[in-house]
Enzyme design. Structure first.
Site, short mmCIF file in Angstrom:
data_model
loop_
_atom_site.label_atom_id
_atom_site.label_comp_id
_atom_site.label_asym_id
_atom_site.label_seq_id
_atom_site.Cartn_x
_atom_site.Cartn_y
_atom_site.Cartn_z
N GLU A 126 0.84 -1.20 0.00
CA GLU A 126 0.00 0.00 0.00
C GLU A 126 0.87 1.25 0.00
O GLU A 126 1.94 1.26 0.62
CB GLU A 126 -0.94 0.04 1.21
CG GLU A 126 -0.24 0.33 2.52
CD GLU A 126 -1.18 0.58 3.69
OE1 GLU A 126 -2.36 0.90 3.50
OE2 GLU A 126 -0.70 0.43 4.83
N GLU B 9 -9.20 0.25 10.64
CA GLU B 9 -7.87 0.59 11.11
C GLU B 9 -7.87 2.03 11.60
O GLU B 9 -7.13 2.90 11.11
CB GLU B 9 -6.82 0.41 10.01
CG GLU B 9 -5.39 0.47 10.54
CD GLU B 9 -4.34 0.49 9.45
OE1 GLU B 9 -4.54 1.16 8.42
OE2 GLU B 9 -3.31 -0.16 9.64
O1 LIG Z 1 -0.19 2.90 8.24
C1 LIG Z 1 -1.01 2.17 7.65
O2 LIG Z 1 -2.00 2.57 7.00
C2 LIG Z 1 -0.84 0.71 7.69
O3 LIG Z 1 -1.69 -0.03 7.22
C3 LIG Z 1 0.40 0.18 8.36
O4 LIG Z 1 0.25 -1.19 8.58
#
Ligand SMILES: O=C(O)C(=O)CO
Length: 257
Positions: A143, A240
């Protein structure tokens, strides 16, 4: 398909790791992800996940001195052996956990190295990592991070990641699509996700600005979640965002999905 996983490196972080897994299960998640699980034995994590009735769906390859500011070593000349040791470790953990995918943080451009040299190291390292993980039945992801938060990260935006996947040329290398980094990089999140869908192995989300829960920033999550639900996407969509001690009402966004 829309299936949520809880990233226990950003959620429930006021708890010890094994209790975070239980807390995620109590909150209704069927899957968890974790950035760096390596402080605990993989078998311990596997038992905790089994006891909680959840599965691990994503971990990261070791990323160097993360606390010291490193964001991966995959692009760093001279660190190739260390990187490949990390790939083997991540593959071991993924196999023990039954985790189907691992994410690779590409790394920050070091002072004194040319971007071109670092790019070549990254491409070769990812080719090797993709092959190593293929034989283990584990998918590799990469990513980009966003330039504002990570000014020296080698992948600036999803166009760079597109170019990297093409250069590496391995079917086992896919994209991790992160709504926060995509929006911070100026991309229309829904458009970017939709046009890259066939190359996306995992989705992560948090709101912008602030990396908080859906509804704390400017992203339209009800629209995004409806779209993911209706797209031919078989992966997980990982929460996240930063929330050390979620309360009962903190997952109301799942109802809007
Ligand atoms: O910092 C981020 O977006 C991540 O996914 C690191 O694992």
């Amino acid at each position: 398909m829309l299936r949520f996983s809880a990233n226990i490196s950003t959620l429930f972080t006021a708890l010890p790791v094994a209790e975070r897994i239980q807390a995620a299960a109590r909150a209704g998640f069927k899957a968890v992800e974790m950035q760096f699980p390596y402080d605990l034995p993989a078998a311990t994590l596997r038992e905790a996940a089994h006891k909680a009735g959840v599965e691990f769906v994503l971990i990261n390859i070791p990323a160097g001195d993360f606390a010291g500011g490193e964001r991966g070593i995959a692009c760093l000349p001279g660190r190739e052996a260390e990187f490949l040791r990390g790939v083997r470790l991540a593959g071991d953990y993924a196999n023990t956990l039954g985790c189907p995918r691992v994410n690779c943080l590409a790394g920050n451009l070091p002072e004194g190295e040319t971007p071109e040299q670092c790019w070549d190291v990254l491409v070769e390292n990812l080719r090797l990592a993709a092959d190593m993980l293929t034989v283990r039945g584990v998918q590799l992801l990469v990513e980009p991070l966003n330039r504002a938060d990570n000014p020296r990260f080698i992948l600036n935006g999803y166009p760079d990641a597109d170019a990297l996947l093409t250069a590496v040329g391995k079917d086992n290398l896919t994209l991790q699509y992160d709504t926060y980094h995509a929006h911070a990089g100026g991309e229309d999140v829904l458009e970017g996700l939709t046009k890259r869908l066939m190359r996306i192995g995992h989705i992560q989300f948090s709101d912008y600005p602030g990396r908080g829960a859906p509804g704390t920033g400017e992203l339209n999550f009800p629209r995004l979640f409806r779209a993911i639900r209706n797209l031919p996407y078989e992966g997980w969509t990982g929460a996240e965002y930063l929330c050390p001690s979620p309360g009962p009402g903190d997952f109301a966004w799942t109802a809007a999905a």
